[in-house]
Design a protein around this motif. Structure first.
Motif, PDB file in Angstrom:
ATOM      1  N   GLU A 140       0.689  -1.367  -0.048  1.00 28.06           N
ATOM      2  CA  GLU A 140       0.013   0.129   0.186  1.00 28.06           C
ATOM      3  C   GLU A 140       0.835   1.241  -0.177  1.00 28.06           C
ATOM      4  N   PHE A 141       0.562   2.103  -1.020  1.00 32.35           N
ATOM      5  CA  PHE A 141       1.387   3.551  -0.865  1.00 32.35           C
ATOM      6  C   PHE A 141       0.058   4.418  -0.250  1.00 32.35           C
ATOM      7  N   GLY A 142       0.676   5.266   0.434  1.00 31.51           N
ATOM      8  CA  GLY A 142      -0.196   6.516   0.957  1.00 31.51           C
ATOM      9  C   GLY A 142       0.287   7.804   0.339  1.00 31.51           C
ATOM     10  N   ILE A 143      -0.761   8.441  -0.102  1.00 29.02           N
ATOM     11  CA  ILE A 143      -0.418  10.078  -0.675  1.00 29.02           C
ATOM     12  C   ILE A 143      -1.475  10.952   0.000  1.00 29.02           C
ATOM     13  N   GLU A 144      -0.931  12.075   0.487  1.00 28.38           N
ATOM     14  CA  GLU A 144      -1.815  13.030   1.146  1.00 28.38           C
ATOM     15  C   GLU A 144      -0.718  14.225   1.290  1.00 28.38           C
ATOM     16  N   LEU A 145      -1.812  15.381   1.577  1.00 28.15           N
ATOM     17  CA  LEU A 145      -1.202  16.641   2.024  1.00 28.15           C
ATOM     18  C   LEU A 145      -0.425  16.494   3.270  1.00 28.15           C
ATOM     19  N   ASP A 146       0.666  17.135   3.484  1.00 29.61           N
ATOM     20  CA  ASP A 146       1.399  16.873   4.614  1.00 29.61           C
ATOM     21  C   ASP A 146       1.044  17.840   5.915  1.00 29.61           C
ATOM     22  N   THR A 147      -0.394  17.879   6.161  1.00 29.74           N
ATOM     23  CA  THR A 147      -0.824  18.840   7.162  1.00 29.74           C
ATOM     24  C   THR A 147      -2.138  18.085   7.712  1.00 29.74           C
ATOM     25  N   GLN A 148      -2.096  17.980   8.989  1.00 39.99           N
ATOM     26  CA  GLN A 148      -3.251  17.265   9.680  1.00 39.99           C
ATOM     27  C   GLN A 148      -4.389  18.100   9.494  1.00 39.99           C
ATOM     28  N   TYR A 149      -4.440  19.421   9.422  1.00 42.45           N
ATOM     29  CA  TYR A 149      -5.737  20.196   9.175  1.00 42.45           C
ATOM     30  C   TYR A 149      -6.444  20.117   7.643  1.00 42.45           C
ATOM     31  N   ALA A 150      -5.623  19.389   6.845  1.00 34.46           N
ATOM     32  CA  ALA A 150      -6.447  19.127   5.515  1.00 34.46           C
ATOM     33  C   ALA A 150      -7.330  17.597   5.647  1.00 34.46           C
ATOM     34  N   HIS A 151      -7.306  17.040   6.738  1.00 32.65           N
ATOM     35  CA  HIS A 151      -8.062  15.909   6.725  1.00 32.65           C
ATOM     36  C   HIS A 151      -8.822  15.555   8.225  1.00 32.65           C
ATOM     37  N   PRO A 152      -9.755  14.671   7.807  1.00 35.83           N
ATOM     38  CA  PRO A 152     -10.978  14.933   8.904  1.00 35.83           C
ATOM     39  C   PRO A 152     -10.367  14.276  10.055  1.00 35.83           C
ATOM     40  N   ASP A 153     -10.632  14.625  11.368  1.00 41.86           N
ATOM     41  CA  ASP A 153     -10.283  14.256  12.691  1.00 41.86           C
ATOM     42  C   ASP A 153     -10.800  12.883  13.008  1.00 41.86           C
ATOM     43  N   LYS A 154     -10.025  11.931  13.072  1.00 45.66           N
ATOM     44  CA  LYS A 154     -10.485  10.282  13.324  1.00 45.66           C
ATOM     45  C   LYS A 154     -11.057  10.390  14.611  1.00 45.66           C
ATOM     46  N   ALA A 155     -10.788  11.194  15.644  1.00 39.95           N
ATOM     47  CA  ALA A 155     -11.357  11.049  17.080  1.00 39.95           C
ATOM     48  C   ALA A 155     -12.940  11.612  17.005  1.00 39.95           C
ATOM     49  N   LEU A 156     -13.108  12.362  15.905  1.00 38.70           N
ATOM     50  CA  LEU A 156     -14.573  13.204  15.786  1.00 38.70           C
ATOM     51  C   LEU A 156     -15.378  12.161  14.991  1.00 38.70           C
ATOM     52  N   LEU A 157     -14.765  11.461  14.192  1.00 34.34           N
ATOM     53  CA  LEU A 157     -15.487  10.433  13.165  1.00 34.34           C
ATOM     54  C   LEU A 157     -15.898   9.359  13.958  1.00 34.34           C
ATOM     55  N   GLU A 158     -14.994   8.842  14.989  1.00 34.89           N
ATOM     56  CA  GLU A 158     -15.236   7.660  15.720  1.00 34.89           C
ATOM     57  C   GLU A 158     -16.007   8.204  17.215  1.00 34.89           C
ATOM     58  N   ASP A 159     -16.296   9.017  17.365  1.00 36.46           N
ATOM     59  CA  ASP A 159     -17.140   9.312  18.808  1.00 36.46           C
ATOM     60  C   ASP A 159     -17.910   8.533  19.214  1.00 36.46           C
ATOM     61  N   PRO A 160     -17.415   7.850  20.343  1.00 36.11           N
ATOM     62  CA  PRO A 160     -18.501   6.827  20.745  1.00 36.11           C
ATOM     63  C   PRO A 160     -19.803   7.346  21.329  1.00 36.11           C
ATOM     64  N   HIS A 161     -19.937   8.572  21.921  1.00 35.75           N
ATOM     65  CA  HIS A 161     -21.004   9.196  22.310  1.00 35.75           C
ATOM     66  C   HIS A 161     -21.976   9.491  21.488  1.00 35.75           C
ATOM     67  N   ALA A 162     -21.827   9.307  19.918  1.00 34.73           N
ATOM     68  CA  ALA A 162     -22.567   9.895  18.931  1.00 34.73           C
ATOM     69  C   ALA A 162     -23.694   8.944  18.722  1.00 34.73           C
TER      70      ALA A 162
END
Length: 336
Positions: free
Chosen positions: A62-84
């Motif tokens: 697997e090759f991973g390709i991305e913009l090298d800044t966390q602010y361009a990508h969805p926050d995994k913690a928000l996406l997987e919020d168990p209280h949702a």
């Protein structure tokens, strides 16, 4: 360019050692880059988010390709919020937050494309197939990717992650010693870009640590080697970053750096020094691998390694004024 073989070609399981390669560059967005990777090496495109893509099931993985800044990508913690999932209302509100968050991150990525680098994280490649991987660098160059020397703003690097041959303290100490002795030579060969010298990502080791490790009386067990490294280098930003390897070897170690989000445990050295020289024809992972192999060769030659350690210690124990006078004299002789 002839690919140099390391003195130890196999890992502890008797398999060909592998090398992970990471490169940063400007001039090509992640989607265009992913298409180039797929065209060269096959596989299937997986769009994780607008600015983060995977090319899966290639010949190496697997090759991973991305913009090298966390602010361009969805926050995994928000996406997987168990209280949702607490109620229908909570699920609805959570979905609205996710949609707004994803759109916002996509817009941020659109705005910073061209200002922050695109990064490719390659799967582990057998060291003797690095020349095949270099087709990627030629293709990036052809399609307008820009490396370190294209702008004073581009502090881009190429990282190699060579798989360790084994994991005992004697071997790892020999590798550290060889690297410390050859670090100056590597910097001269690579001609590390001034922008990368100013930025903290690939800082050299401090002399106090080098003197400790190169002393012939230094004979640590693995835990002591790790603890001493962490004491003298409480940072990821070293030209040879040992944290991923130490995190792999000691997953229960208490130091926070070994559990940081950006420290990915793996059985490799993390060599961060090389520039991304995409403007240089013929440059690629094979060239930087050949330079790295000189470290491995010195580490494998115990007599030469100990002799070089003794020379280093003797030189740096001499009075500073004497050393400065001798360097000045050598410089004057060269200028005549």
């Amino acid at each position: 360019m002839t690919l140099q073989a390391p003195p130890n070609r196999l890992n502890s399981h008797g398999n060909i050692r592998q090398v992970g390669v990471e490169i940063e560059f400007a001039g090509l967005p992640p989607r265009d880059t992913a298409m180039i990777v797929r065209e060269l090496f096959g596989g299937e495109l997986n769009v994780v988010s607008p600015h983060r893509l995977l090319v899966e099931n290639t010949r190496w993985g697997e090759f991973g390709i991305e913009l090298d800044t966390q602010y361009a990508h969805p926050d995994k913690a928000l996406l997987e919020d168990p209280h949702a999932q607490d109620s229908e209302w909570a699920r609805h509100q959570h979905q609205r937050r996710i949609q707004f968050h994803q759109k916002t991150r996509e817009l941020i990525g659109d705005m910073v494309t061209g200002l922050v680098p695109t990064e490719i994280v390659c799967p582990p490649v057998p060291w003797n197939e690095l020349e095949d991987l270099d087709a990627l660098f030629a293709a990036l160059r052809k399609h307008g990717a820009k490396g370190t020397d294209a702008s004073l703003m581009y502090g881009f690097g190429l990282h190699l992650n060579p798989e360790a041959e084994r994991f005992d303290a004697d071997y790892l100490l020999a590798m550290l010693r060889a690297y410390l002795l050859l670090a100056g030579w590597l910097r001269d060969e690579i001609k590390v870009d001034i922008t990368r010298e100013v930025l903290p990502h690939a800082n050299p080791f401090h002399k106090a640590y080098a003197l400790k490790v190169l002393d012939s009386r230094y004979s640590p067990d693995l835990d002591t080697l790790i603890d001493d490294y962490l004491h003298h280098n409480p940072t990821r930003n070293r030209e040879l970053d040992m944290l991923p390897l130490f995190a792999y070897l000691r997953p229960d170690h208490g130091h926070e750096l070994l559990h940081a989000q950006l420290t990915k445990p793996r059985p490799t050295f993390h060599y961060r020094l090389p520039n991304a020289q995409l403007s240089q024809p013929g440059w690629g992972s094979a060239m930087e691998w050949n330079r790295w192999v000189e470290v491995e060769k010195l580490a494998a030659n115990s007599d030469a390694l100990l002799a070089r350690c003794a020379e280093y210690i003797a030189e740096h124990n001499r009075p500073m004024l004497t050393r400065v006078k001798e360097k000045l004299s050598r410089w004057l002789r060269r200028e005549r």
